[in-house]
Scaffold this active site. Sequence first.
Site, short mmCIF file in Angstrom:
data_model
loop_
_atom_site.label_atom_id
_atom_site.label_comp_id
_atom_site.label_asym_id
_atom_site.label_seq_id
_atom_site.Cartn_x
_atom_site.Cartn_y
_atom_site.Cartn_z
N ASN A 25 -2.61 3.60 15.69
CA ASN A 25 -2.93 3.63 17.06
C ASN A 25 -3.67 4.44 17.12
OD1 ASN A 25 -1.06 5.12 17.83
ND2 ASN A 25 0.25 3.16 17.28
N ASP A 39 0.99 0.19 10.10
CA ASP A 39 0.66 1.78 10.60
C ASP A 39 2.63 2.05 10.86
OD1 ASP A 39 0.44 4.50 12.01
OD2 ASP A 39 1.00 2.82 13.60
N ILE A 42 0.75 -1.36 -0.24
CA ILE A 42 0.23 0.25 0.15
C ILE A 42 0.66 1.36 0.01
CG2 ILE A 42 -0.19 0.16 2.72
CD1 ILE A 42 -3.10 0.79 1.59
#
Length: 174
Positions: free
Chosen positions: A24, A34, A11
């Site tokens: 988060n 993340d 991605i």
Amino acid sequence: MATVEIIQADITTLTVDAVVNAANSALAGGGGVDGAIHRAAGPILDQECRTIRQTRYRSGLPTGAAVATSAGNMPAKWVIHTVGPVWDNSGTQDGLLGTCYTNSINVADEIGATSIAFPTISAGVFAYPLERATRVAVETCLNARPDVVRTILLVAFSAKAERAYNKALKELKG
């Protein structure tokens, strides 16, 4: 109406207007997608996330909410951060997970993004069952009616995730 496509890819390398980060609540970077997004974007992302935490979300980004930053060194223009629910075996969190997708698409509309790429939110360290997470993602994105967004990419992190997305798509489209 937006088109929904399923791809297996990294991605962080996609040339889209917005990439969604399964963040988060502290917007501090971490593991999985993340951490990969924070590493690929570079220090500007950490700086922008810190500013958001200090000004708008002092107690952290709530589960289901979404907020945009620039994408730093990534080919995308923006990163839209959303916090998915942590799986608790209750089976009651699908609506909250769907809200992550809906709110991210709404933020993409607000910033003028015509294309958005989603990871499989909550299916990593938040332990959401893969088949359930992909079904919620597909169903929510198929039912979305964005004003600006024209392309929604559901980005599988593995062949197994891609199969789960395609199974959900086949079942939901009949």
